[in-house]
Structure formats: structure tokens, C-alpha cells
Write an enzyme that holds these catalytic residues in place. Structure first.
Site, PDB file in Angstrom:
ATOM      1  N   HIS A   1      -2.092  -5.536   1.627  1.00 49.07           N
ATOM      2  CA  HIS A   1      -3.399  -6.191   1.467  1.00 49.07           C
ATOM      3  C   HIS A   1      -3.139  -7.593   0.937  1.00 49.07           C
ATOM      4  CE1 HIS A   1      -7.481  -7.058   0.056  1.00 49.07           C
ATOM      5  NE2 HIS A   1      -6.887  -7.534  -1.032  1.00 49.07           N
TER       6      HIS A   1
ATOM      7  N   LYS B   1       0.822  -1.216   0.000  1.00 57.71           N
ATOM      8  CA  LYS B   1       0.000   0.000   0.000  1.00 57.71           C
ATOM      9  C   LYS B   1       0.860   1.273   0.000  1.00 57.71           C
ATOM     10  CE  LYS B   1      -3.941  -2.193   2.310  1.00 57.71           C
ATOM     11  NZ  LYS B   1      -4.999  -2.006   3.326  1.00 57.71           N
TER      12      LYS B   1
ATOM     13  N   GLU C   1      -9.146 -10.821  -7.763  1.00 62.46           N
ATOM     14  CA  GLU C   1      -8.211  -9.714  -7.518  1.00 62.46           C
ATOM     15  C   GLU C   1      -6.997  -9.783  -8.456  1.00 62.46           C
ATOM     16  OE1 GLU C   1      -7.408  -9.499  -3.300  1.00 62.46           O
ATOM     17  OE2 GLU C   1      -9.480  -8.953  -2.859  1.00 62.46           O
TER      18      GLU C   1
ATOM     19  N   ASN D   1      -1.951   0.069   6.856  1.00 60.93           N
ATOM     20  CA  ASN D   1      -1.466  -1.218   7.386  1.00 60.93           C
ATOM     21  C   ASN D   1      -0.548  -1.942   6.398  1.00 60.93           C
ATOM     22  OD1 ASN D   1      -3.442  -2.034   5.613  1.00 60.93           O
ATOM     23  ND2 ASN D   1      -4.537  -3.336   7.054  1.00 60.93           N
TER      24      ASN D   1
ATOM     25  N   ARG E   1       2.588  -6.637   9.165  1.00 61.22           N
ATOM     26  CA  ARG E   1       1.894  -5.467   9.730  1.00 61.22           C
ATOM     27  C   ARG E   1       2.451  -5.094  11.101  1.00 61.22           C
ATOM     28  NH1 ARG E   1      -3.841  -7.672   7.505  1.00 61.22           N
ATOM     29  NH2 ARG E   1      -4.000  -6.441   5.594  1.00 61.22           N
TER      30      ARG E   1
ATOM     31  N   ARG F   1      -1.787 -14.487   4.409  1.00 62.80           N
ATOM     32  CA  ARG F   1      -2.531 -13.843   5.504  1.00 62.80           C
ATOM     33  C   ARG F   1      -1.807 -14.031   6.846  1.00 62.80           C
ATOM     34  NH1 ARG F   1      -7.233 -11.853   4.447  1.00 62.80           N
ATOM     35  NH2 ARG F   1      -8.297 -12.358   6.390  1.00 62.80           N
TER      36      ARG F   1
ATOM     37  N   TYR G   1     -12.457  -2.531  -3.986  1.00 64.35           N
ATOM     38  CA  TYR G   1     -12.896  -2.764  -2.602  1.00 64.35           C
ATOM     39  C   TYR G   1     -14.419  -2.794  -2.484  1.00 64.35           C
ATOM     40  CZ  TYR G   1      -8.417  -2.310   0.008  1.00 64.35           C
ATOM     41  OH  TYR G   1      -7.174  -2.499   0.576  1.00 64.35           O
TER      42      TYR G   1
HETATM   43  P1  CMP Z   1      -7.304  -4.715   3.698  1.00 61.80           P
HETATM   44  O1  CMP Z   1      -6.810  -6.074   4.003  1.00 61.80           O
HETATM   45  O2  CMP Z   1      -6.718  -4.003   2.550  1.00 61.80           O
HETATM   46  O3  CMP Z   1      -8.903  -4.776   3.483  1.00 61.80           O
HETATM   47  C1  CMP Z   1      -9.733  -3.671   3.721  1.00 61.80           C
HETATM   48  C2  CMP Z   1      -9.047  -2.562   4.452  1.00 61.80           C
HETATM   49  O4  CMP Z   1      -9.893  -1.650   5.116  1.00 61.80           O
HETATM   50  C3  CMP Z   1      -8.192  -3.143   5.559  1.00 61.80           C
HETATM   51  O5  CMP Z   1      -7.084  -3.810   5.006  1.00 61.80           O
HETATM   52  C4  CMP Z   1      -7.882  -1.894   6.376  1.00 61.80           C
HETATM   53  O6  CMP Z   1      -6.715  -1.224   5.932  1.00 61.80           O
HETATM   54  C5  CMP Z   1      -9.064  -0.975   6.082  1.00 61.80           C
HETATM   55  N1  CMP Z   1      -9.859  -0.670   7.269  1.00 61.80           N
HETATM   56  C6  CMP Z   1     -10.050   0.563   7.764  1.00 61.80           C
HETATM   57  N2  CMP Z   1     -10.823   0.504   8.868  1.00 61.80           N
HETATM   58  C7  CMP Z   1     -11.129  -0.787   9.086  1.00 61.80           C
HETATM   59  C8  CMP Z   1     -11.887  -1.485  10.071  1.00 61.80           C
HETATM   60  N3  CMP Z   1     -12.494  -0.833  11.072  1.00 61.80           N
HETATM   61  N4  CMP Z   1     -11.975  -2.828   9.984  1.00 61.80           N
HETATM   62  C9  CMP Z   1     -11.363  -3.500   8.965  1.00 61.80           C
HETATM   63  N5  CMP Z   1     -10.635  -2.880   7.992  1.00 61.80           N
HETATM   64  C10 CMP Z   1     -10.506  -1.546   8.054  1.00 61.80           C
END
Ligand code: CMP
Length: 137
Positions: free
Chosen positions: A119, A13, A130, A116, A106, A89, A53
Site C-alpha cells: 500500500h 501487506k 497515514e 497486492n 505489484r 506509487r 481504511y
Molecule cells: P490499497 O492501495 O491498499 O488501497 C485500498 C485497497 O483496497 C487496494 O490497495 C486493494 O488491495 C483493495 N481493493 C480490493 N478491491 C478493490 C477494488 N475493486 N478497487 C480498488 N481497490 C480494491
């Protein structure tokens, strides 16, 4: 590919690209038995982020999430290996870096739940979608 061989999508990211963590993160995958099949650095539009998303479109953080993913360059990567989806993951750790296990990406690099750093696809079905999203001609 044998039975447990899978492909998954990883995204480095904007927060991690900005801090020049691309090579560290790629080496982390390679050192943990996930092969890099293809990768490219790109910047996507907010509309593309919204499409990517869209499973999160009802969530309160959707708008900020899409603005963020389109705010700067990202690196999209196809990873391959045994159980690549769950393995990626595991290597990423919990979504919220504050809750991520020691030694995970992370934990090492995440700044906040939004920033974070990485992804990863969450299922076989989403991994296919994806990968196609970024790599289908
Ligand atoms: P990602 O794995 O990219 O999938 C969706 C993203 O939403 C997640 O990582 C986070 O960076 C972002 N995000 C922001 N707020 C939240 C939340 N409250 N719960 C889960 N994902 C969140």
C-alpha cells in the site's frame, strides 16, 4: 529537506510478509532513491484496519479489505525522497497486479487486487495522516 522532498507511508501487506519479501521490497525502494526513515513489523486489529481504511468505508470491498490487512503481520515504512508520494506509487504499479506495469512491485509480487503486496499513500495530506497513524506516539 528541499522543495520536492516528501515523506510517504508504505505498507508491506500480509501476503508479502508471509512470503518473506520484506527485504526484497525494502531494497527495491532503496535502489530507487527512496530512503527508509523508519519501519516496524506489527499486527493490527480489524478495528484499527477499519480506521486506517475509513476513506473506503462505502466500498463493497471494505469489510474484506479490513479483515485482510489485520489477518497477519505487516511492515509499515516511512519513505523519504524527491516526490516520494508519486514515486512510490509509480514503483508500486497499478492497484490490480494484472494491470501493473512490468517491473513494478505489484507486477513482481502481487497475487490479486486484494493481495497486492503493498500500500502507498495517495496524496500529501493522506501521507501525513497515514504516517501519524502508525508512528505518532
Ligand atoms: P490499497 O492501495 O491498499 O488501497 C485500498 C485497497 O483496497 C487496494 O490497495 C486493494 O488491495 C483493495 N481493493 C480490493 N478491491 C478493490 C477494488 N475493486 N478497487 C480498488 N481497490 C480494491
Amino acid at each position: 529537506m528541499n522543495n520536492n522532498e516528501e515523506r510517504t507511508l508504505s505498507i508491506i501487506k500480509p501476503d508479502a510478509v508471509e512470503r518473506n519479501l520484506e527485504n526484497n521490497i525494502k531494497n527495491f525502494f532503496s535502489n530507487n532513491s527512496l530512503r527508509i526513515v523508519d519501519s516496524k513489523k506489527i499486527q493490527i486489529t480489524k478495528e484499527e484496519a477499519e480506521e486506517f481504511y475509513k476513506v473506503h468505508q462505502s466500498k463493497p470491498f471494505y469489510n474484506d479489505l479490513c479483515s485482510y490487512l489485520s489477518s497477519g503481520p505487516i511492515v509499515v515504512i516511512i519513505l523519504e525522497g524527491q516526490n516520494a508520494i508519486s514515486e512510490n506509487r509509480r514503483l508500486m504499479g497499478a492497484t490490480d497486479p494484472k494491470k501493473a506495469e512490468k517491473g513494478t512491485l505489484r507486477f513482481l509480487y502481487g497475487i490479486s487486487i486484494d493481495k497486492n503486496s503493498v500500500h502507498g499513500s495517495d496524496s500529501l495530506d493522506n501521507a501525513k495522516k497515514e504516517i501519524d497513524f502508525f508512528f505518532k506516539n
